[in-house]
Design a protein around this motif. Structure first.
Motif, PDB file in Angstrom:
ATOM      1  N   THR A  30     -14.951  -9.528  -8.605  1.00 44.26           N
ATOM      2  CA  THR A  30     -15.008  -7.836  -8.949  1.00 44.26           C
ATOM      3  C   THR A  30     -16.219  -7.947  -8.450  1.00 44.26           C
ATOM      4  O   THR A  30     -17.097  -8.800  -8.326  1.00 44.26           O
ATOM      5  CB  THR A  30     -15.613  -8.778 -10.331  1.00 44.26           C
ATOM      6  N   LEU A  31     -16.384  -6.244  -8.166  1.00 45.41           N
ATOM      7  CA  LEU A  31     -17.641  -5.815  -7.827  1.00 45.41           C
ATOM      8  C   LEU A  31     -17.928  -4.135  -8.030  1.00 45.41           C
ATOM      9  O   LEU A  31     -16.779  -4.392  -8.861  1.00 45.41           O
ATOM     10  CB  LEU A  31     -17.510  -5.549  -5.998  1.00 45.41           C
ATOM     11  N   ARG A  32     -18.969  -3.994  -7.469  1.00 43.82           N
ATOM     12  CA  ARG A  32     -19.405  -2.796  -7.579  1.00 43.82           C
ATOM     13  C   ARG A  32     -18.564  -1.861  -7.190  1.00 43.82           C
ATOM     14  O   ARG A  32     -17.687  -1.810  -6.077  1.00 43.82           O
ATOM     15  CB  ARG A  32     -20.818  -1.953  -7.915  1.00 43.82           C
ATOM     16  N   ALA A  33     -17.867  -0.440  -8.175  1.00 43.62           N
ATOM     17  CA  ALA A  33     -17.600   0.759  -7.137  1.00 43.62           C
ATOM     18  C   ALA A  33     -18.053   1.239  -5.629  1.00 43.62           C
ATOM     19  O   ALA A  33     -17.093   1.553  -4.767  1.00 43.62           O
ATOM     20  CB  ALA A  33     -17.238   1.872  -7.804  1.00 43.62           C
ATOM     21  N   SER A  34     -19.184   0.898  -5.597  1.00 45.00           N
ATOM     22  CA  SER A  34     -20.101   1.590  -4.022  1.00 45.00           C
ATOM     23  C   SER A  34     -20.099   0.770  -3.670  1.00 45.00           C
ATOM     24  O   SER A  34     -20.543   0.813  -2.163  1.00 45.00           O
ATOM     25  CB  SER A  34     -21.523   2.019  -4.974  1.00 45.00           C
ATOM     26  N   ASP A  35     -19.023  -0.950  -3.411  1.00 45.55           N
ATOM     27  CA  ASP A  35     -18.803  -1.564  -2.691  1.00 45.55           C
ATOM     28  C   ASP A  35     -17.467  -1.439  -2.146  1.00 45.55           C
ATOM     29  O   ASP A  35     -17.566  -2.667  -1.052  1.00 45.55           O
ATOM     30  CB  ASP A  35     -19.121  -3.283  -3.230  1.00 45.55           C
ATOM     31  N   VAL A  36     -17.045  -0.614  -2.583  1.00 47.83           N
ATOM     32  CA  VAL A  36     -15.540  -0.581  -2.068  1.00 47.83           C
ATOM     33  C   VAL A  36     -16.231   1.095  -0.677  1.00 47.83           C
ATOM     34  O   VAL A  36     -16.528   1.858  -1.319  1.00 47.83           O
ATOM     35  CB  VAL A  36     -14.735   0.170  -3.192  1.00 47.83           C
TER      36      VAL A  36
ATOM     37  N   ASP B 173     -18.938   0.273 -14.146  1.00 47.82           N
ATOM     38  CA  ASP B 173     -18.653   0.411 -12.415  1.00 47.82           C
ATOM     39  C   ASP B 173     -17.881  -0.413 -11.849  1.00 47.82           C
ATOM     40  O   ASP B 173     -18.442  -0.090 -10.428  1.00 47.82           O
ATOM     41  CB  ASP B 173     -20.083   1.320 -11.504  1.00 47.82           C
ATOM     42  N   ARG B 174     -17.793  -1.176 -13.195  1.00 47.31           N
ATOM     43  CA  ARG B 174     -17.208  -2.535 -11.730  1.00 47.31           C
ATOM     44  C   ARG B 174     -16.002  -2.558 -11.443  1.00 47.31           C
ATOM     45  O   ARG B 174     -15.348  -1.661 -12.249  1.00 47.31           O
ATOM     46  CB  ARG B 174     -17.260  -3.597 -12.454  1.00 47.31           C
ATOM     47  N   VAL B 175     -15.281  -2.753 -11.119  1.00 48.28           N
ATOM     48  CA  VAL B 175     -13.421  -3.161 -10.377  1.00 48.28           C
ATOM     49  C   VAL B 175     -13.233  -4.248  -9.694  1.00 48.28           C
ATOM     50  O   VAL B 175     -13.450  -5.019  -9.837  1.00 48.28           O
ATOM     51  CB  VAL B 175     -13.452  -1.681  -9.199  1.00 48.28           C
ATOM     52  N   LEU B 176     -11.696  -4.065 -10.502  1.00 41.70           N
ATOM     53  CA  LEU B 176     -11.363  -6.129  -9.877  1.00 41.70           C
ATOM     54  C   LEU B 176     -10.300  -5.166  -8.532  1.00 41.70           C
ATOM     55  O   LEU B 176      -9.318  -4.501  -9.753  1.00 41.70           O
ATOM     56  CB  LEU B 176     -10.519  -6.232 -11.291  1.00 41.70           C
ATOM     57  N   ILE B 177     -10.155  -6.433  -8.273  1.00 43.46           N
ATOM     58  CA  ILE B 177     -10.046  -6.402  -7.359  1.00 43.46           C
ATOM     59  C   ILE B 177      -8.617  -7.587  -6.479  1.00 43.46           C
ATOM     60  O   ILE B 177      -9.180  -8.505  -6.792  1.00 43.46           O
ATOM     61  CB  ILE B 177      -9.796  -6.192  -5.957  1.00 43.46           C
ATOM     62  N   LYS B 178      -7.677  -7.444  -6.407  1.00 42.15           N
ATOM     63  CA  LYS B 178      -6.361  -8.760  -6.235  1.00 42.15           C
ATOM     64  C   LYS B 178      -6.176  -8.624  -4.421  1.00 42.15           C
ATOM     65  O   LYS B 178      -6.103  -7.734  -3.845  1.00 42.15           O
ATOM     66  CB  LYS B 178      -4.964  -8.474  -6.847  1.00 42.15           C
ATOM     67  N   VAL B 179      -6.891  -9.223  -3.732  1.00 43.87           N
ATOM     68  CA  VAL B 179      -7.322  -9.804  -2.737  1.00 43.87           C
ATOM     69  C   VAL B 179      -6.350 -10.244  -1.684  1.00 43.87           C
ATOM     70  O   VAL B 179      -5.366 -11.032  -2.171  1.00 43.87           O
ATOM     71  CB  VAL B 179      -8.153 -11.273  -2.579  1.00 43.87           C
ATOM     72  N   ALA B 180      -6.060  -9.495  -0.566  1.00 48.60           N
ATOM     73  CA  ALA B 180      -4.772  -9.944   0.088  1.00 48.60           C
ATOM     74  C   ALA B 180      -4.779 -11.266   0.726  1.00 48.60           C
ATOM     75  O   ALA B 180      -5.597 -11.664   0.796  1.00 48.60           O
ATOM     76  CB  ALA B 180      -4.931  -8.674   1.441  1.00 48.60           C
ATOM     77  N   VAL B 181      -3.613 -11.421   0.939  1.00 52.15           N
ATOM     78  CA  VAL B 181      -3.308 -12.563   1.957  1.00 52.15           C
ATOM     79  C   VAL B 181      -3.698 -12.406   3.597  1.00 52.15           C
ATOM     80  O   VAL B 181      -3.398 -11.913   3.753  1.00 52.15           O
ATOM     81  CB  VAL B 181      -2.411 -13.208   1.148  1.00 52.15           C
ATOM     82  N   ALA B 182      -4.685 -13.657   3.759  1.00 51.68           N
ATOM     83  CA  ALA B 182      -5.110 -13.428   4.606  1.00 51.68           C
ATOM     84  C   ALA B 182      -4.021 -14.168   6.115  1.00 51.68           C
ATOM     85  O   ALA B 182      -2.812 -15.044   5.469  1.00 51.68           O
ATOM     86  CB  ALA B 182      -6.023 -15.336   5.264  1.00 51.68           C
ATOM     87  N   GLU B 183      -3.834 -13.049   7.017  1.00 48.94           N
ATOM     88  CA  GLU B 183      -3.248 -13.907   8.052  1.00 48.94           C
ATOM     89  C   GLU B 183      -3.107 -15.088   8.705  1.00 48.94           C
ATOM     90  O   GLU B 183      -4.244 -15.599   8.605  1.00 48.94           O
ATOM     91  CB  GLU B 183      -3.823 -12.514   9.477  1.00 48.94           C
ATOM     92  N   ASN B 184      -1.885 -15.153   8.742  1.00 48.17           N
ATOM     93  CA  ASN B 184      -1.427 -16.646   8.873  1.00 48.17           C
ATOM     94  C   ASN B 184      -1.724 -16.657  10.100  1.00 48.17           C
ATOM     95  O   ASN B 184      -1.282 -18.071  11.103  1.00 48.17           O
ATOM     96  CB  ASN B 184      -0.510 -17.448   8.570  1.00 48.17           C
TER      97      ASN B 184
END
Length: 254
Positions: free
Chosen positions: A243-249, A166-177
């Motif tokens: 990477t996290l579990r889908a339940s953490d989305v 149940d894992r998903v791989l996510i590309k993290v959004a760039v932090a606001e400057n």
């Protein structure tokens, strides 16, 4: 009466990489006792060493995990930066990956026997605090449950990770400057994003009959996830991944 003193310099992590949430390979203590009656003079003895990892003696040449457990040979920590600078042990990042050595026979769910779908030699990434470390056949290993393995990594770049279960791989959004008012933010004051784009999903968890249940998110979804969940990685392109579990989305954004 003898006293025991611990200091920062007394902790040794030789031969094992360190990481946030350090589990050192050995702890050294300095022991002091009085030299003369009525005068507490310093006298040091050779430090005692307490090994943290379990050592399997050489007379045992084979290890067979039970149930849904997997034996993984831990990847060696990087000793240099990309630019070639040598890293001290304290600055080396503990790998969260390794090579599958042997797997257990699997587990029974309901009336169905579910085998572990991993082969010897497969390169895997596992949860940061999972499993039990042990020294076996002269190398550092980890024995952990199959569900603690995050995914299969067929290249050296985390963006190519194939999530499991149940894992998903996510590309993290760039932090606001900048703030909403236009003020520039330093790296120290930037808030860690908890929004990103899903780039790979696992086949889903097993239900009561041992069949896979599809996940509620898919590739390309922009999602909001729990800020303190999952494992963080840095990609070859410098981007941040998690990477996290889908339940953490928590939500899909559109």
């Amino acid at each position: 009466m003898a006293t025991v003193q611990f200091s920062a310099s007394s902790v040794s992590s030789k031969n094992l990489p360190s990481f946030e949430g350090l589990r050192p390979s050995a702890i050294r203590t300095s022991i002091y006792s009085p030299l003369r009656q009525g005068n507490l003079s310093l006298r040091s003895f050779r430090g005692l060493v307490v090994t943290a990892a379990t050592t399997v003696t050489p007379k045992y040449t084979a290890l067979k995990p039970l149930g849904d457990r997997v034996l993984v040979k831990i990847k060696t920590a990087e000793e240099k930066t990309v630019g070639g600078i040598l890293l001290p042990t304290s600055a080396q990042t503990k790998p969260q990956g390794g090579e599958v050595v042997v797997v257990g026979e699997g587990r029974t769910i309901g009336k169905n026997k579910v085998e572990i779908d991993l082969k010897t030699g497969t390169q895997v990434v596992y949860s940061k605090y999972a499993g039990t470390e042990l020294e076996f056949n002269g190398s550092n290993h980890l024995i952990l449950k199959e569900d603690d393995i995050v995914g299969i990594l067929e290249t050296d770049d985390v963006k190519d990770l194939k999530p499991l279960n149940d894992r998903v791989l996510i590309k993290v959004a760039v932090a606001e400057n900048k703030t909403a008012g236009g003020l520039l933010l330093t790296d120290a004051t930037k808030e860690k994003p908890s929004i990103g784009t899903v780039i790979a999903v696992g086949p889903g968890p097993l239900d009561e009959e041992g069949k896979r249940k599809p996940l509620s998110v898919s590739n390309g979804n922009t999602v909001l996830y729990s800020k303190y969940a999952g494992n963080d990685f840095k990609g070859a392109d410098g981007s941040d991944y998690i990477t996290l579990r889908a339940s953490d989305v928590m939500a899909v954004l559109s």
